[in-house]
Design a protein around this motif. Structure first.
Motif, PDB file in Angstrom:
ATOM      1  N   GLY A  29       0.837  -1.184   0.000  1.00  0.00           N
ATOM      2  CA  GLY A  29       0.000   0.000   0.000  1.00  0.00           C
ATOM      3  C   GLY A  29       0.870   1.231   0.000  1.00  0.00           C
ATOM      4  O   GLY A  29       2.067   1.161  -0.194  1.00  0.00           O
ATOM      5  N   CYS A  30       0.278   2.393   0.250  1.00  0.00           N
ATOM      6  CA  CYS A  30       1.064   3.623   0.231  1.00  0.00           C
ATOM      7  C   CYS A  30       1.244   4.141   1.643  1.00  0.00           C
ATOM      8  O   CYS A  30       0.286   4.556   2.290  1.00  0.00           O
ATOM      9  CB  CYS A  30       0.394   4.685  -0.640  1.00  0.00           C
ATOM     10  SG  CYS A  30       1.402   6.186  -0.794  1.00  0.00           S
ATOM     11  N   THR A  31       2.449   4.090   2.123  1.00  0.00           N
ATOM     12  CA  THR A  31       2.829   4.716   3.380  1.00  0.00           C
ATOM     13  C   THR A  31       3.505   6.032   3.054  1.00  0.00           C
ATOM     14  O   THR A  31       4.342   6.098   2.148  1.00  0.00           O
ATOM     15  CB  THR A  31       3.797   3.819   4.170  1.00  0.00           C
ATOM     16  OG1 THR A  31       3.161   2.562   4.424  1.00  0.00           O
ATOM     17  CG2 THR A  31       4.195   4.466   5.477  1.00  0.00           C
ATOM     18  N   ALA A  32       3.126   7.090   3.766  1.00  0.00           N
ATOM     19  CA  ALA A  32       3.764   8.382   3.522  1.00  0.00           C
ATOM     20  C   ALA A  32       5.269   8.227   3.636  1.00  0.00           C
ATOM     21  O   ALA A  32       5.793   7.752   4.653  1.00  0.00           O
ATOM     22  CB  ALA A  32       3.253   9.411   4.520  1.00  0.00           C
ATOM     23  N   SER A  33       5.997   8.612   2.594  1.00  0.00           N
ATOM     24  CA  SER A  33       7.441   8.386   2.575  1.00  0.00           C
ATOM     25  C   SER A  33       8.115   9.292   1.568  1.00  0.00           C
ATOM     26  O   SER A  33       7.469   9.938   0.739  1.00  0.00           O
ATOM     27  CB  SER A  33       7.740   6.920   2.236  1.00  0.00           C
ATOM     28  OG  SER A  33       7.167   6.561   0.993  1.00  0.00           O
ATOM     29  N   GLN A  34       9.439   9.320   1.657  1.00  0.00           N
ATOM     30  CA  GLN A  34      10.295  10.067   0.748  1.00  0.00           C
ATOM     31  C   GLN A  34      11.053   9.057  -0.105  1.00  0.00           C
ATOM     32  O   GLN A  34      11.690   8.148   0.422  1.00  0.00           O
ATOM     33  CB  GLN A  34      11.262  10.949   1.566  1.00  0.00           C
ATOM     34  CG  GLN A  34      11.950  12.036   0.752  1.00  0.00           C
ATOM     35  CD  GLN A  34      13.026  11.496  -0.182  1.00  0.00           C
ATOM     36  OE1 GLN A  34      12.858  11.546  -1.407  1.00  0.00           O
ATOM     37  NE2 GLN A  34      14.106  10.972   0.356  1.00  0.00           N
ATOM     38  N   LEU A  35      10.999   9.183  -1.433  1.00  0.00           N
ATOM     39  CA  LEU A  35      11.483   8.137  -2.328  1.00  0.00           C
ATOM     40  C   LEU A  35      12.891   8.337  -2.866  1.00  0.00           C
ATOM     41  O   LEU A  35      13.493   7.377  -3.343  1.00  0.00           O
ATOM     42  CB  LEU A  35      10.522   7.993  -3.517  1.00  0.00           C
ATOM     43  CG  LEU A  35       9.059   7.673  -3.196  1.00  0.00           C
ATOM     44  CD1 LEU A  35       8.278   7.487  -4.487  1.00  0.00           C
ATOM     45  CD2 LEU A  35       8.941   6.435  -2.316  1.00  0.00           C
ATOM     46  N   LEU A  36      13.423   9.531  -2.838  1.00  0.00           N
ATOM     47  CA  LEU A  36      14.731   9.766  -3.446  1.00  0.00           C
ATOM     48  C   LEU A  36      15.856   9.211  -2.578  1.00  0.00           C
ATOM     49  O   LEU A  36      15.848   9.353  -1.353  1.00  0.00           O
ATOM     50  CB  LEU A  36      14.966  11.255  -3.675  1.00  0.00           C
ATOM     51  CG  LEU A  36      14.107  11.929  -4.750  1.00  0.00           C
ATOM     52  CD1 LEU A  36      14.379  13.425  -4.771  1.00  0.00           C
ATOM     53  CD2 LEU A  36      14.366  11.317  -6.124  1.00  0.00           C
ATOM     54  N   GLY A  37      16.830   8.595  -3.209  1.00  0.00           N
ATOM     55  CA  GLY A  37      18.024   8.171  -2.510  1.00  0.00           C
ATOM     56  C   GLY A  37      19.049   9.286  -2.492  1.00  0.00           C
ATOM     57  O   GLY A  37      19.106  10.112  -3.414  1.00  0.00           O
ATOM     58  N   LEU A  53       7.565  16.744  -5.753  1.00  0.00           N
ATOM     59  CA  LEU A  53       9.016  16.888  -5.782  1.00  0.00           C
ATOM     60  C   LEU A  53       9.377  18.241  -5.188  1.00  0.00           C
ATOM     61  O   LEU A  53       8.820  19.270  -5.582  1.00  0.00           O
ATOM     62  CB  LEU A  53       9.516  16.809  -7.229  1.00  0.00           C
ATOM     63  CG  LEU A  53      10.996  17.128  -7.459  1.00  0.00           C
ATOM     64  CD1 LEU A  53      11.883  16.048  -6.843  1.00  0.00           C
ATOM     65  CD2 LEU A  53      11.276  17.277  -8.958  1.00  0.00           C
ATOM     66  N   SER A  54      10.298  18.234  -4.210  1.00  0.00           N
ATOM     67  CA  SER A  54      10.752  19.499  -3.631  1.00  0.00           C
ATOM     68  C   SER A  54      12.273  19.541  -3.616  1.00  0.00           C
ATOM     69  O   SER A  54      12.934  18.504  -3.610  1.00  0.00           O
ATOM     70  CB  SER A  54      10.200  19.688  -2.218  1.00  0.00           C
ATOM     71  OG  SER A  54      10.712  18.705  -1.341  1.00  0.00           O
ATOM     72  N   ASP A  88      19.083  19.120  -0.553  1.00  0.00           N
ATOM     73  CA  ASP A  88      17.951  18.638   0.249  1.00  0.00           C
ATOM     74  C   ASP A  88      16.702  18.419  -0.601  1.00  0.00           C
ATOM     75  O   ASP A  88      15.649  19.001  -0.385  1.00  0.00           O
ATOM     76  CB  ASP A  88      17.672  19.620   1.397  1.00  0.00           C
ATOM     77  CG  ASP A  88      18.842  19.684   2.358  1.00  0.00           C
ATOM     78  OD1 ASP A  88      19.514  18.666   2.541  1.00  0.00           O
ATOM     79  OD2 ASP A  88      19.096  20.765   2.916  1.00  0.00           O
ATOM     80  N   THR A  89      16.847  17.527  -1.569  1.00  0.00           N
ATOM     81  CA  THR A  89      15.761  17.164  -2.445  1.00  0.00           C
ATOM     82  C   THR A  89      14.812  16.181  -1.765  1.00  0.00           C
ATOM     83  O   THR A  89      15.178  15.538  -0.768  1.00  0.00           O
ATOM     84  CB  THR A  89      16.297  16.524  -3.735  1.00  0.00           C
ATOM     85  OG1 THR A  89      16.957  15.300  -3.403  1.00  0.00           O
ATOM     86  CG2 THR A  89      17.282  17.452  -4.432  1.00  0.00           C
ATOM     87  N   ALA A  90      13.627  16.022  -2.284  1.00  0.00           N
ATOM     88  CA  ALA A  90      12.673  15.039  -1.751  1.00  0.00           C
ATOM     89  C   ALA A  90      11.604  14.761  -2.787  1.00  0.00           C
ATOM     90  O   ALA A  90      11.202  15.656  -3.538  1.00  0.00           O
ATOM     91  CB  ALA A  90      12.026  15.562  -0.461  1.00  0.00           C
ATOM     92  N   LEU A  91      11.175  13.502  -2.830  1.00  0.00           N
ATOM     93  CA  LEU A  91       9.990  13.146  -3.597  1.00  0.00           C
ATOM     94  C   LEU A  91       9.052  12.476  -2.607  1.00  0.00           C
ATOM     95  O   LEU A  91       9.210  11.279  -2.297  1.00  0.00           O
ATOM     96  CB  LEU A  91      10.314  12.231  -4.781  1.00  0.00           C
ATOM     97  CG  LEU A  91       9.323  12.261  -5.945  1.00  0.00           C
ATOM     98  CD1 LEU A  91       9.855  11.519  -7.159  1.00  0.00           C
ATOM     99  CD2 LEU A  91       7.955  11.695  -5.562  1.00  0.00           C
TER     100      LEU A  91
END
Length: 486
Positions: free
Chosen positions: A335-343, A405-406, A480-483
């Motif tokens: 399922g979808c758990t709130a998370s940040q995907l970028l390595g 994307l931030s 400090d990127t994030a997806l």
């Protein structure tokens, strides 16, 4: 002022007004007769959803006396027997496991054959994106750097990972690496998250014999699933795990070595956790999954039906939990758990991976400050015709409702006026989602956010491309990127 073609003479321009970055609206894309089997119910029943499980055989899982395969027919076990009725319908020490799943009518099973490479986000039929769960039963060959990243990305995007290890020194193919070392290397150096991502470590030990009991829980789905109630497991030369809930609060030991506290952090024998949108389980011994049948010449033992444990129920319940809701999208197990995907989102590993970048882009140079830490991605800044790129491929789970994307961006330029000379283009899946130029220069960093909801359910390359003209430098500094998905 003359600009070096190497790197970089920076002119700070103060007092420029920050202009709004132009953002392009993107279009929505459609997402795409033998020994008896164990006690769990095996009655076939049609299912609306298929759970897609891939068993690994690419890492010498049949070395020595091991025979950790569901069938000799690969990738599809149905090639050996399309209507299996018992564990001898398929050949392999894991055939009882495979046949039990097959007979429910709810699972599609495949095996990644020897000589294959583990991939995620590729085009092959056995790419992890085409499965809900990946089972790795006592690997005996180290994963490559790319394979470790693929496994972690699969879990991060919602896939289920089932790790079975053995004891320290169980190097069945004598290549210098046993399953304890191999899984430890996956956890410690994977290019996605090297800081105890699952909240457990594999202990370097060899416990000769034990029957670890299950914790007291009437609600845990692995201990109380559709395949039965789990009370214990056998341990015949295996290892344990140490839990680190401060690193990952979801980690939980479900079975513990006799004498260990069921609420403690040491002596765990079967552990579950989550990472990103996915789920993880690790079992400290391969003896419980051995059904005693397999290819000729191997010495095998029937741990699957050993009365000292309820190993069949544990393996099958865990498989069901890890596979989650199943479906047709890649890596949708948990399922979808709130998370940040970028390595490597802040570039603090000191290398680009898992980003792909032009030489010199990821840097700790003092000539441009980072937003946080010491490292950042510095595109352009040469004052000559030059193009820099920074790219990372990410799968956005189809089960998620939001994706954004931030990144923190600082633009420094020697250009003057309101004419665009140097540009930074942000793309997702080849579609431009934001753009900036020397006109947007300002003191310090500004956080930018781009909505990527239209890419949910897709594997996309997130890219930043900086292009300078022939004179006067412009530096595009990212950090400090994030997806983020939810």
């Amino acid at each position: 002022m003359f600009r070096s073609s190497r790197r970089r003479i920076v002119t700070s321009i103060a007092g420029l007004v920050l202009a709004a970055a132009s953002t392009t609206t993107v279009a929505t894309v459609a997402t795409p007769a033998g020994p008896a089997l164990a006690a769990p119910s095996l009655a076939a029943a049609p299912a609306a959803t298929t759970h897609r499980v891939l068993f690994d055989n690419s890492k010498a899982e049949t070395a020595g006396n091991a025979d950790w395969i569901i069938s000799t027919s690969m990738p599809d076990p149905l090639g050996q027997n399309a209507n299996p009725t018992s564990e001898t319908s398929w050949t392999g020490a894991l055939s009882a496991w495979g046949v039990a799943l097959q007979r429910t009518g709810q699972y599609s099973l495949k095996t990644l054959p020897a000589g294959s490479t583990i991939t995620y986000g590729g085009t092959g039929a056995l790419d992890l994106a085409n499965f809900d769960e990946f089972v790795i039963p006592e690997p005996n060959i180290l994963f490559s750097t790319a394979e470790k990243t693929a496994i972690m990305r699969f879990v991060q995007a919602g896939g289920g990972l089932f790790l079975i290890v053995d004891h320290s020194g169980s190097d069945r193919n004598n290549d210098g690496a046993d399953s304890v070392q191999i899984v430890t290397a996956l956890l410690n150096s994977n290019g996605v998250d090297n800081t105890d991502p699952f909240g457990f470590t594999i202990d370097t030990n060899n416990i000769t014999t034990d029957n670890p009991p299950a914790i007291n829980s009437s609600t845990n789905p692995v201990l109380n699933g559709t395949f039965g109630h789990v009370t214990a497991s056998i341990l015949r030369n295996g290892s344990t795990q140490t839990l680190h809930p401060a690193d990952n609060s979801s980690v939980q030991g479900l079975l513990f070595r006799t004498g260990s506290s069921p609420t403690g952090t040491t002596g765990a024998f079967f552990t579950t956790s989550t990472f990103g949108s996915g789920r993880v389980a690790v079992w400290g011994d391969s003896s419980p999954i051995d059904d005693g049948t397999g290819q000729s010449g191997n010495t095998l033992f029937n741990g699957w039906n050993d009365p000292a444990g309820t190993d069949a129920a544990l393996a099958l319940n865990a498989t069901a939990w890890l596979a989650g809701t199943g479906g047709t999208g890649g890596g949708g197990g948990g399922g979808c758990t709130a998370s940040q995907l970028l390595g490597n989102p802040g570039f603090e590993t000191g290398t680009a991976a898992p980003w792909t970048a032009t030489s010199g882009v990821v840097t700790s140079s003092a000539n441009e400050a980072a937003h946080g830490g010491s490292w950042k991605a510095w595109l352009d800044g040469y004052g000559t015709t030059h193009t820099d790129t920074l790219t990372q491929t990410v799968t956005i789970p189809a089960s998620c409702a939001t994706a954004s994307l931030s990144y923190w961006l600082h633009i420094d330029t020697a250009e003057t006026g309101s004419t665009v000379f140097d540009t930074l283009t942000v793309k997702a899946g080849g579609t431009t989602v934001a753009s900036y130029s020397n006109v947007n220069a300002a003191t310090g960093f500004t956080q930018r956010t781009v909505n990527l909801a239209s890419f949910i359910g897709q594997t996309v390359a997130v890219s930043f491309t900086g292009a300078e003209d022939s004179t006067l430098q412009t530096s595009f500094v990212l950090d400090d990127t994030a997806l983020n998905v939810s």
